[in-house]
Write a protein that holds these residues in place. Structure first.
Motif, PDB file in Angstrom:
ATOM      1  N   LEU A  40      10.540 -49.465 -14.611  1.00  0.00           N
ATOM      2  CA  LEU A  40       9.495 -48.006 -13.689  1.00  0.00           C
ATOM      3  C   LEU A  40      10.167 -47.519 -15.420  1.00  0.00           C
ATOM      4  O   LEU A  40       9.016 -46.817 -15.980  1.00  0.00           O
ATOM      5  CB  LEU A  40      10.777 -47.688 -13.025  1.00  0.00           C
ATOM      6  CG  LEU A  40       9.900 -47.969 -11.670  1.00  0.00           C
ATOM      7  CD1 LEU A  40      11.022 -47.059 -10.358  1.00  0.00           C
ATOM      8  CD2 LEU A  40       8.317 -47.493 -11.292  1.00  0.00           C
ATOM      9  N   GLN A  43       7.471 -48.652 -17.661  1.00  0.00           N
ATOM     10  CA  GLN A  43       6.767 -48.075 -17.828  1.00  0.00           C
ATOM     11  C   GLN A  43       6.225 -46.185 -17.584  1.00  0.00           C
ATOM     12  O   GLN A  43       5.099 -46.150 -18.652  1.00  0.00           O
ATOM     13  CB  GLN A  43       6.220 -48.820 -16.521  1.00  0.00           C
ATOM     14  CG  GLN A  43       6.377 -49.462 -15.747  1.00  0.00           C
ATOM     15  CD  GLN A  43       4.664 -50.636 -16.343  1.00  0.00           C
ATOM     16  OE1 GLN A  43       4.250 -49.943 -16.188  1.00  0.00           O
ATOM     17  NE2 GLN A  43       5.051 -51.601 -17.000  1.00  0.00           N
ATOM     18  N   ILE A  50       1.159 -47.325 -13.750  1.00  0.00           N
ATOM     19  CA  ILE A  50       1.824 -46.970 -12.830  1.00  0.00           C
ATOM     20  C   ILE A  50       2.988 -46.132 -13.394  1.00  0.00           C
ATOM     21  O   ILE A  50       3.580 -45.938 -12.256  1.00  0.00           O
ATOM     22  CB  ILE A  50       2.636 -48.818 -12.587  1.00  0.00           C
ATOM     23  CG1 ILE A  50       1.896 -49.689 -12.018  1.00  0.00           C
ATOM     24  CG2 ILE A  50       3.890 -49.056 -12.241  1.00  0.00           C
ATOM     25  CD1 ILE A  50       1.916 -50.870 -11.869  1.00  0.00           C
ATOM     26  N   GLN A  53       2.025 -43.299 -12.239  1.00  0.00           N
ATOM     27  CA  GLN A  53       1.652 -42.813 -11.106  1.00  0.00           C
ATOM     28  C   GLN A  53       3.293 -42.339 -10.564  1.00  0.00           C
ATOM     29  O   GLN A  53       3.613 -41.567  -9.859  1.00  0.00           O
ATOM     30  CB  GLN A  53       0.871 -43.461 -10.132  1.00  0.00           C
ATOM     31  CG  GLN A  53      -0.454 -44.059 -10.480  1.00  0.00           C
ATOM     32  CD  GLN A  53      -0.777 -45.829  -9.259  1.00  0.00           C
ATOM     33  OE1 GLN A  53       0.104 -46.248  -9.885  1.00  0.00           O
ATOM     34  NE2 GLN A  53      -1.879 -45.502  -9.451  1.00  0.00           N
ATOM     35  N   ALA A  54       3.729 -42.625 -10.668  1.00  0.00           N
ATOM     36  CA  ALA A  54       5.327 -43.451 -10.625  1.00  0.00           C
ATOM     37  C   ALA A  54       6.164 -41.930 -10.937  1.00  0.00           C
ATOM     38  O   ALA A  54       7.576 -41.760 -10.308  1.00  0.00           O
ATOM     39  CB  ALA A  54       6.594 -44.274 -11.823  1.00  0.00           C
ATOM     40  N   TYR A  57       5.621 -39.476  -8.977  1.00  0.00           N
ATOM     41  CA  TYR A  57       6.791 -38.706  -7.231  1.00  0.00           C
ATOM     42  C   TYR A  57       8.464 -38.298  -7.753  1.00  0.00           C
ATOM     43  O   TYR A  57       9.139 -37.679  -7.682  1.00  0.00           O
ATOM     44  CB  TYR A  57       7.013 -40.149  -7.049  1.00  0.00           C
ATOM     45  CG  TYR A  57       5.708 -40.291  -5.926  1.00  0.00           C
ATOM     46  CD1 TYR A  57       5.422 -40.374  -4.691  1.00  0.00           C
ATOM     47  CD2 TYR A  57       4.972 -41.612  -6.560  1.00  0.00           C
ATOM     48  CE1 TYR A  57       4.583 -40.410  -4.199  1.00  0.00           C
ATOM     49  CE2 TYR A  57       3.530 -41.961  -5.912  1.00  0.00           C
ATOM     50  CZ  TYR A  57       3.622 -41.234  -5.169  1.00  0.00           C
ATOM     51  OH  TYR A  57       2.181 -41.747  -4.334  1.00  0.00           O
ATOM     52  N   VAL A  64       9.992 -43.519  -5.536  1.00  0.00           N
ATOM     53  CA  VAL A  64       8.459 -43.924  -5.902  1.00  0.00           C
ATOM     54  C   VAL A  64       8.766 -44.852  -4.679  1.00  0.00           C
ATOM     55  O   VAL A  64       9.203 -45.781  -4.056  1.00  0.00           O
ATOM     56  CB  VAL A  64       8.836 -45.122  -6.935  1.00  0.00           C
ATOM     57  CG1 VAL A  64       7.157 -45.236  -7.714  1.00  0.00           C
ATOM     58  CG2 VAL A  64       9.152 -44.060  -8.103  1.00  0.00           C
ATOM     59  N   ASP A  67       4.670 -49.209  -2.596  1.00  0.00           N
ATOM     60  CA  ASP A  67       3.389 -50.502  -2.895  1.00  0.00           C
ATOM     61  C   ASP A  67       3.843 -50.537  -4.676  1.00  0.00           C
ATOM     62  O   ASP A  67       3.409 -51.814  -4.811  1.00  0.00           O
ATOM     63  CB  ASP A  67       2.392 -49.925  -2.452  1.00  0.00           C
ATOM     64  CG  ASP A  67       1.880 -48.434  -2.722  1.00  0.00           C
ATOM     65  OD1 ASP A  67       2.498 -47.787  -2.085  1.00  0.00           O
ATOM     66  OD2 ASP A  67       0.911 -48.023  -3.201  1.00  0.00           O
ATOM     67  N   LEU A  68       4.459 -49.396  -5.344  1.00  0.00           N
ATOM     68  CA  LEU A  68       4.355 -49.368  -6.320  1.00  0.00           C
ATOM     69  C   LEU A  68       5.129 -50.557  -7.318  1.00  0.00           C
ATOM     70  O   LEU A  68       4.836 -50.687  -8.155  1.00  0.00           O
ATOM     71  CB  LEU A  68       4.327 -48.211  -6.973  1.00  0.00           C
ATOM     72  CG  LEU A  68       3.046 -46.934  -6.629  1.00  0.00           C
ATOM     73  CD1 LEU A  68       3.439 -45.541  -7.349  1.00  0.00           C
ATOM     74  CD2 LEU A  68       2.062 -47.521  -7.716  1.00  0.00           C
ATOM     75  N   GLN A  71       4.337 -53.744  -6.355  1.00  0.00           N
ATOM     76  CA  GLN A  71       3.268 -54.136  -7.477  1.00  0.00           C
ATOM     77  C   GLN A  71       3.957 -54.225  -8.828  1.00  0.00           C
ATOM     78  O   GLN A  71       3.505 -55.760  -9.463  1.00  0.00           O
ATOM     79  CB  GLN A  71       2.150 -53.103  -7.735  1.00  0.00           C
ATOM     80  CG  GLN A  71       1.378 -53.310  -8.530  1.00  0.00           C
ATOM     81  CD  GLN A  71       0.575 -52.565  -8.588  1.00  0.00           C
ATOM     82  OE1 GLN A  71       0.443 -51.122  -7.734  1.00  0.00           O
ATOM     83  NE2 GLN A  71      -0.384 -52.679  -9.586  1.00  0.00           N
ATOM     84  N   LEU A  72       5.285 -53.473  -9.239  1.00  0.00           N
ATOM     85  CA  LEU A  72       5.939 -53.822 -10.597  1.00  0.00           C
ATOM     86  C   LEU A  72       6.442 -55.021 -11.196  1.00  0.00           C
ATOM     87  O   LEU A  72       5.751 -55.691 -11.499  1.00  0.00           O
ATOM     88  CB  LEU A  72       6.089 -51.999 -11.008  1.00  0.00           C
ATOM     89  CG  LEU A  72       7.346 -52.888 -12.255  1.00  0.00           C
ATOM     90  CD1 LEU A  72       6.051 -52.376 -13.318  1.00  0.00           C
ATOM     91  CD2 LEU A  72       7.852 -50.956 -11.934  1.00  0.00           C
TER      92      LEU A  72
END
Length: 155
Positions: A40, A43, A50, A53-54, A57, A64, A67-68, A71-72
């Motif tokens: 994370l 990223q 991602i 998006q993370a 949060y 986070v 789903d994120l 996916q990661l």
């Protein structure tokens, strides 16, 4: 068919020693170490979709979403570590994450660290993280080689 690959998960609360034990296992048994937190942070640092998006949060102090994170982590395992032995650190953290992992991979072993709460509190009280490098130090067990003041690059 029996797989010769060894895939394991290390679980436990923050301060339980996952990172310490993981580093020793990686060194001694040639596992590839995958930390969901490290993924994370990378990223976010690289400004990926991602990561952006993370960061929304994280900036609000929220977790986070599953789903994120799923996916990661699964993308990393499928793309870069398909034929490797690996050790997951910090994933899965929820039932949904565990179910997603189970659907994609068979595990060889799950290590659950059971550490008394007072030990965890003592470990976390003295923990410092160097913001620029991500290295973790502890005032008693693993102090930085060069003394620093709290006002310097530690969080």
């Amino acid at each position: 068919m029996i797989s010769r690959l060894f895939r394991t998960v290390i679980m436990g609360p923050p301060g339980s020693g996952k990172g310490t034990i993981s580093s020793r296992m990686v060194r001694d048994f040639a596992f590839r170490h995958i930390s969901s937190g490290d993924l994370l942070r990378a990223q976010i640092r690289d400004g990926t979709i991602i990561g952006v998006q993370a960061s929304h949060y994280i900036e609000r102090g929220e977790l986070v979403p599953d789903d994120l994170v799923v996916q990661l982590v699964l993308a990393e395992l499928h793309s870069h570590l398909k034929g490797d032995n690996w050790l997951l650190d910090g994933f899965p953290r929820t039932v949904l994450q565990a179910e997603a992992l189970k659907e994609s991979f068979s595990l060889s072993c799950v290590l659950n660290l059971n550490v008394p709460e007072e030990v965890i509190i003592d470990r976390i009280k003295g923990r410092w993280v160097h913001a620029e490098s991500g290295r973790t130090y502890h005032t008693e067990f693993n102090p930085p080689k060069v003394p620093v003041s709290i006002k310097q690059s530690f969080t």
